[in-house]
Motif scaffolding. Structure first.
Motif, PDB file in Angstrom:
ATOM      1  N   GLY A  57       0.887  -0.930  -0.122  1.00 32.92           N
ATOM      2  CA  GLY A  57       0.023   0.016   0.024  1.00 32.92           C
ATOM      3  C   GLY A  57       0.834   1.264  -0.009  1.00 32.92           C
ATOM      4  N   GLY A  58       1.958   1.255   0.818  1.00 31.28           N
ATOM      5  CA  GLY A  58       2.851   2.380   0.929  1.00 31.28           C
ATOM      6  C   GLY A  58       3.589   2.707  -0.525  1.00 31.28           C
ATOM      7  N   LEU A  59       3.871   1.296  -1.052  1.00 33.11           N
ATOM      8  CA  LEU A  59       4.609   1.751  -2.520  1.00 33.11           C
ATOM      9  C   LEU A  59       3.733   2.297  -3.532  1.00 33.11           C
ATOM     10  CD1 LEU A  59       6.922  -1.435  -2.674  1.00 33.11           C
ATOM     11  CD2 LEU A  59       7.621   0.897  -2.356  1.00 33.11           C
ATOM     12  N   LEU A  60       2.450   1.817  -3.435  1.00 31.29           N
ATOM     13  CA  LEU A  60       1.288   2.134  -4.418  1.00 31.29           C
ATOM     14  C   LEU A  60       1.411   3.640  -4.253  1.00 31.29           C
ATOM     15  CD1 LEU A  60      -1.518  -0.430  -4.563  1.00 31.29           C
ATOM     16  CD2 LEU A  60      -0.407   0.697  -6.439  1.00 31.29           C
ATOM     17  N   ALA A  61       1.104   4.053  -2.844  1.00 32.71           N
ATOM     18  CA  ALA A  61       0.840   5.629  -2.423  1.00 32.71           C
ATOM     19  C   ALA A  61       1.966   6.483  -3.300  1.00 32.71           C
ATOM     20  CB  ALA A  61       0.968   5.792  -0.941  1.00 32.71           C
ATOM     21  N   VAL A  62       3.404   5.958  -3.118  1.00 33.01           N
ATOM     22  CA  VAL A  62       4.464   6.664  -3.567  1.00 33.01           C
ATOM     23  C   VAL A  62       4.190   6.774  -4.939  1.00 33.01           C
ATOM     24  CG1 VAL A  62       6.967   6.843  -4.091  1.00 33.01           C
ATOM     25  CG2 VAL A  62       6.103   5.955  -1.761  1.00 33.01           C
ATOM     26  N   GLN A  63       3.880   5.627  -5.963  1.00 31.17           N
ATOM     27  CA  GLN A  63       3.805   5.499  -7.068  1.00 31.17           C
ATOM     28  C   GLN A  63       2.805   6.403  -7.862  1.00 31.17           C
ATOM     29  OE1 GLN A  63       5.548   4.221  -9.184  1.00 31.17           O
ATOM     30  NE2 GLN A  63       4.394   4.083 -11.255  1.00 31.17           N
ATOM     31  N   VAL A  64       1.486   6.654  -6.882  1.00 26.97           N
ATOM     32  CA  VAL A  64       0.520   7.169  -7.318  1.00 26.97           C
ATOM     33  C   VAL A  64       0.604   8.676  -7.381  1.00 26.97           C
ATOM     34  CG1 VAL A  64      -2.108   7.950  -6.780  1.00 26.97           C
ATOM     35  CG2 VAL A  64      -1.324   5.489  -6.999  1.00 26.97           C
ATOM     36  N   ARG A  65       1.328   9.043  -6.167  1.00 24.89           N
ATOM     37  CA  ARG A  65       1.715  10.471  -5.848  1.00 24.89           C
ATOM     38  C   ARG A  65       2.702  10.983  -6.767  1.00 24.89           C
ATOM     39  NH1 ARG A  65      -0.871  14.337  -4.080  1.00 24.89           N
ATOM     40  NH2 ARG A  65       0.706  15.930  -3.324  1.00 24.89           N
ATOM     41  N   THR A  66       3.785  10.084  -7.158  1.00 22.72           N
ATOM     42  CA  THR A  66       4.820  10.518  -8.132  1.00 22.72           C
ATOM     43  C   THR A  66       4.113  10.927  -9.525  1.00 22.72           C
ATOM     44  OG1 THR A  66       6.191   9.162  -7.164  1.00 22.72           O
ATOM     45  CG2 THR A  66       6.823  10.068  -9.288  1.00 22.72           C
ATOM     46  N   GLU A  89       1.056  11.813 -10.143  1.00 19.54           N
ATOM     47  CA  GLU A  89       0.234  13.064  -9.892  1.00 19.54           C
ATOM     48  C   GLU A  89       1.028  14.220 -10.052  1.00 19.54           C
ATOM     49  OE1 GLU A  89      -3.482  11.545  -7.028  1.00 19.54           O
ATOM     50  OE2 GLU A  89      -1.919  12.854  -6.210  1.00 19.54           O
TER      51      GLU A  89
END
Lengths: 124, 248
Positions: B23-32, B34
């Motif tokens: 979940g954390g990695l997904l957040a980083v990816q999505v954020r980047t 964006e």
């Protein structure tokens, strides 16, 4: 109990998201592929659990090692100018797909067998 | 029973741990992704601001130019009152120089060449789309081809190409002498029609190459081409004329 991992996924997402971490644009591909590899490990774990051969040491080590190897492979491919990235995506994609199919088949059979076992008891 | 329960618990716990990380990695990816989108908008905005500044600067220059020309006309008119013969000669000379410099609109037979990006699409991952859009160097090559074929006056999207003209590319914009232009690109050229046509259509030449890649190319001969004058007159700051006796 089974909802816990799903909750953890969301919790992990929303813990990290507000910090708005961003990595260098050049690295997003590697992170993306690592995430896919992690997802593959997850689906693999579900399958092995249903086949009664789950081992958490294998799972956790495999999860991190797979992510690392997938990202490294993509990175290496980029350095030598071969699209190994695609090879990894295709390989992982196929495996996720087959594993999900297998999980579904196992769940359906398990349910069917349970019903057959219960049926005579219910009629009595 | 107890062992089974324990194994169940451990299974869920290890899954939970892994899901937390994922979940954390997904957040980083999505954020980047964006954030990357945001910077793109920022880049576009700065390009627009750049364009605005350029056109404002140009407007100022053009106003100056008009003022300068008006003063000159006034000077010549005063002279005309005294020396009519000299004025006629001077006007002729001036007119010739102005055509050469591109300061006057000119008309005559020639060709019209209309170009637009290819209808083919590349896939973004490999940046292959670059191959299917027109670049500054394509236009430079065409302008060069026209000059080589004896074109006496050339314009590109209404911008007169003169001796000192440059076609450049900055921030994904094609510019003719600092005026941004975009597809479709229209070349107008005055000269011997057949010469110009065959020079452009030459085998393995620039248009041949573009047609193979399915760029939209429309080349038509014209009897009456009108080409506008240059927007900003060239100024000679560094180059000074050399007296005849000092010439090499």
């Amino acid at each position: 109990m089974i909802a816990l991992p799903l909750v953890a996924l969301l919790v992990g997402f929303f813990i990290v998201y507000p910090f708005s971490p961003a990595i260098a644009p050049g690295w997003t591909d590697y992170l993306a592929i690592a995430v896919v590899a992690g997802f593959d490990a997850l689906v693999g774990a579900l399958r092995s659990r249903l086949e009664h051969r789950f081992d958490e040491a294998v799972f956790i080590s495999g999860f991190f090692a797979n992510m690392l190897v997938a990202a490294l492979l993509a990175y290496f491919g980029d350095r030598i100018g071969v699209d190994l990235y695609l090879a990894v995506v295709v390989a992982l994609g196929i495996r996720i797909f087959t594993n999900i199919g297998r999980v579904r088949a196992l769940l359906v059979t398990a349910r069917w067998e349970a019903r057959r076992r219960n049926a005579p008891a219910a009629s009595n | 029973m107890g062992a089974a329960w324990k194994s169940e618990k451990r299974w869920v716990l290890s899954l939970t741990l892994v899901c937390l990380v994922l979940g954390g990695l997904l957040a980083v990816q999505v954020r980047t992704r964006e954030l990357r989108g945001e910077t793109q908008i920022g880049r576009q905005r700065s390009a627009l601001v750049g364009m605005l500044t350029t056109s404002q600067a140009q407007l100022g220059k053009q106003t100056e130019e008009i003022e300068r020309l008006r003063t000159r006309v006034a000077e010549y008119e005063t002279e005309a009152a005294s020396e009519t013969g000299l004025l006629r000669l001077m006007t002729e000379e001036l007119s010739n120089s102005r055509v050469a410099l591109g300061l006057l609109a000119v008309k005559g037979p020639g060709v019209e060449l209309e170009l637009a990006d290819s209808t083919m699409r590349g896939t973004d991952e490999f940046g292959a789309q670059e191959l299917y859009v027109l670049h500054d160097f394509d236009l430079v090559q065409i302008a060069n081809e026209l000059r080589a074929a004896g074109a006496e006056a050339i314009s590109l999207n209404g911008q007169r190409l003169i001796a000192g003209s440059a076609i450049t590319c900055s921030a994904r914009l094609i510019k003719v002498d600092d005026v941004a232009i975009s597809s479709p690109f229209v070349f107008l050229a005055i000269g011997e029609k057949d010469n110009l046509m065959s020079a452009l259509n030459i085998r393995d030449g620039v248009l041949d190459r573009l047609r193979v890649m399915e760029f939209q190319v429309k080349l038509t001969p014209k009897d009456d081409v009108i080409i506008p004058p240059v927007a900003i007159a060239p100024k000679y700051v560094y180059a000074q004329p050399v007296p005849r006796e000092e010439q090499p």
